[in-house]
Design a protein around this motif. Structure first.
Motif, PDB file in Angstrom:
ATOM      1  N   GLU A 132       0.749  -1.203   0.037  1.00  0.00           N
ATOM      2  CA  GLU A 132      -0.081   0.088  -0.010  1.00  0.00           C
ATOM      3  C   GLU A 132       0.850   1.164   0.053  1.00  0.00           C
ATOM      4  O   GLU A 132       0.591   2.307  -0.782  1.00  0.00           O
ATOM      5  N   THR A 133       2.017   1.360   0.747  1.00  0.00           N
ATOM      6  CA  THR A 133       2.918   2.417   0.812  1.00  0.00           C
ATOM      7  C   THR A 133       3.440   2.631  -0.404  1.00  0.00           C
ATOM      8  O   THR A 133       3.312   3.982  -1.044  1.00  0.00           O
ATOM      9  N   LEU A 134       3.914   1.639  -1.179  1.00  0.00           N
ATOM     10  CA  LEU A 134       4.324   1.966  -2.584  1.00  0.00           C
ATOM     11  C   LEU A 134       3.458   2.350  -3.495  1.00  0.00           C
ATOM     12  O   LEU A 134       3.615   3.185  -4.445  1.00  0.00           O
ATOM     13  N   THR A 135       2.201   2.001  -3.718  1.00  0.00           N
ATOM     14  CA  THR A 135       1.162   2.340  -4.463  1.00  0.00           C
ATOM     15  C   THR A 135       0.745   3.822  -4.123  1.00  0.00           C
ATOM     16  O   THR A 135       0.605   4.664  -5.081  1.00  0.00           O
ATOM     17  N   GLU A 136       0.605   4.062  -2.682  1.00  0.00           N
ATOM     18  CA  GLU A 136       0.438   5.425  -2.495  1.00  0.00           C
ATOM     19  C   GLU A 136       1.301   6.449  -2.991  1.00  0.00           C
ATOM     20  O   GLU A 136       1.098   7.574  -3.309  1.00  0.00           O
ATOM     21  N   ILE A 137       2.795   6.142  -3.155  1.00  0.00           N
ATOM     22  CA  ILE A 137       3.771   7.041  -3.283  1.00  0.00           C
ATOM     23  C   ILE A 137       3.829   7.180  -4.778  1.00  0.00           C
ATOM     24  O   ILE A 137       4.144   8.405  -5.267  1.00  0.00           O
ATOM     25  N   THR A 138       3.746   6.019  -5.666  1.00  0.00           N
ATOM     26  CA  THR A 138       3.905   5.915  -6.928  1.00  0.00           C
ATOM     27  C   THR A 138       2.765   6.293  -7.664  1.00  0.00           C
ATOM     28  O   THR A 138       2.781   6.857  -8.783  1.00  0.00           O
ATOM     29  N   GLY A 139       1.555   6.018  -7.127  1.00  0.00           N
ATOM     30  CA  GLY A 139       0.428   6.019  -7.844  1.00  0.00           C
ATOM     31  C   GLY A 139       0.267   4.588  -8.735  1.00  0.00           C
ATOM     32  O   GLY A 139      -0.809   4.542  -9.413  1.00  0.00           O
ATOM     33  N   GLU A 140       0.984   3.617  -8.668  1.00  0.00           N
ATOM     34  CA  GLU A 140       0.922   2.525  -9.334  1.00  0.00           C
ATOM     35  C   GLU A 140       1.020   1.258  -8.334  1.00  0.00           C
ATOM     36  O   GLU A 140       2.102   1.300  -7.464  1.00  0.00           O
ATOM     37  N   ARG A 141       0.173   0.403  -8.512  1.00  0.00           N
ATOM     38  CA  ARG A 141       0.203  -0.869  -7.605  1.00  0.00           C
ATOM     39  C   ARG A 141       1.147  -1.846  -8.013  1.00  0.00           C
ATOM     40  O   ARG A 141       1.072  -2.357  -9.193  1.00  0.00           O
ATOM     41  N   PRO A 142       2.043  -2.068  -7.300  1.00  0.00           N
ATOM     42  CA  PRO A 142       3.128  -3.201  -7.655  1.00  0.00           C
ATOM     43  C   PRO A 142       2.474  -4.741  -7.951  1.00  0.00           C
ATOM     44  O   PRO A 142       1.474  -4.888  -7.290  1.00  0.00           O
ATOM     45  N   THR A 143       3.006  -5.298  -8.963  1.00  0.00           N
ATOM     46  CA  THR A 143       2.423  -6.887  -9.171  1.00  0.00           C
ATOM     47  C   THR A 143       3.282  -7.723  -8.794  1.00  0.00           C
ATOM     48  O   THR A 143       3.211  -9.036  -9.001  1.00  0.00           O
TER      49      THR A 143
END
Length: 311
Positions: free
Chosen positions: A147-158
């Motif tokens: 969730e942190t990476l998604t919030e910072i970059t706007g892209e959800r890691p896969t």
């Protein structure tokens, strides 16, 4: 703390067959996933990755000395910009596995990865040793990192790479429950494969790593321990070049794991540049992020074995 199997507290030579078979079969390599051909008819797939650990290595162990933190800061301050500039020069995409704490310390760096067309993927919360965690703690930290990476970059890691390049008894369930498309932590093959759980296909793609194709074992330095760099950078270049050449001959994958705070030093970045010069001199190279690679191997028909020539 993780539970202990009472049978495995005895010497392994005393284990019944059911015990050692259960542990061997828990997470296993399944069907090979190398396709018949790569996108655009390419001969080989090249998947570069960078583990942007930065300050999280000492922080994980509760070490807060400025000297140790500065070694990690070098990766963010110097190494990562150099790496991004080199990748831009060659027009090569890469995957950056980033602990969430690294991304919180350096959010502009995390955003630069995705802005420049690279992939960002999960690498734990604070580079924790996941094999020492209770199942609920591991899942909470991986979920929080996602969730942190998604919030910072706007892209959800896969994708995910475990910080310790290993699985606990609960890691596979955590990865599947959180909906990751691929993992890149295990070492059962040179080529991608499907992970089995207790002999059953999971649908999860494994993009295997190996210490041979990692810069840290060659160059890491611990001033108080026995770890000392023992390789000339160009000796390592020869190993990686041979790994690529073999992948090219067989029509497979050349996967490489690097760290900005390790490879980002001037004499070592020269080696990466020379490696890319060597790769780019070959026709039919497909440069892929790990997510691109996972999609390609999941959807394409499997390959027949391509003989590897030695000359």
């Amino acid at each position: 703390m993780p539970t202990t199997d009472p049978e495995t507290t005895t010497p392994s030579w005393q284990w019944p067959e059911t015990t050692w078979r259960r542990h061997v079969d828990a997470v296993r390599a399944g069907r090979p996933l190398r396709p018949e051909r790569w996108p655009d008819g390419a001969r080989v797939a090249v998947a570069l990755s960078f583990d942007s650990d930065h300050e999280t290595i000492p922080l994980r162990d509760g070490q807060t000395s400025p000297g140790l933190l500065a070694q990690g800061e070098y990766g963010a301050r110097v190494g990562a910009p150099r790496v991004l500039a080199l990748l831009a020069r060659f027009g090569v995409p890469a995957t950056f596995f980033m602990p969430a704490v690294s991304a919180l310390l350096h959010p502009e760096e995390a955003r630069a990865y995705t802005r420049d067309g690279h992939e960002i993927a999960v690498h734990g919360w604070i580079h924790e040793r996941n094999t020492l965690l209770a199942a609920e703690d591991e899942k909470e930290l991986v979920g929080r990192a996602l969730e942190t990476l998604t919030e910072i970059t706007g892209e959800r890691p896969t994708g995910i790479r475990t910080p310790s390049w290993d699985f606990s008894d609960s890691t596979l369930d955590t990865i599947l429950d959180l909906g990751f498309a691929y993992d890149s932590s295990l070492m059962a093959d040179d080529e991608p494969y499907e992970i089995l759980a207790g002999g059953r296909p999971t649908g999860l793609v494994e993009i295997p790593v190996d210490w041979i194709r990692d810069d840290a074992p060659y160059f890491t330095m611990d001033r108080y321990g026995a770890v000392r760099p023992h390789s000339r950078p160009r000796d390592v270049l020869e190993i990686w070049r041979d790994e690529f050449d073999a992948a090219y001959r067989s029509g497979g994958v050349f996967q490489l794991t690097l760290h900005p705070h390790v490879i980002g030093h001037r004499s070592r970045l020269t080696v990466l540049r020379e490696l890319l010069d060597h790769i780019c001199a070959h026709p039919g190279v497909w440069y892929a992020t790990h997510a691109d690679l996972a999609r390609a191997v999941r959807t394409a028909p499997p390959a027949h074995e391509i003989p590897e020539h030695t000359s």
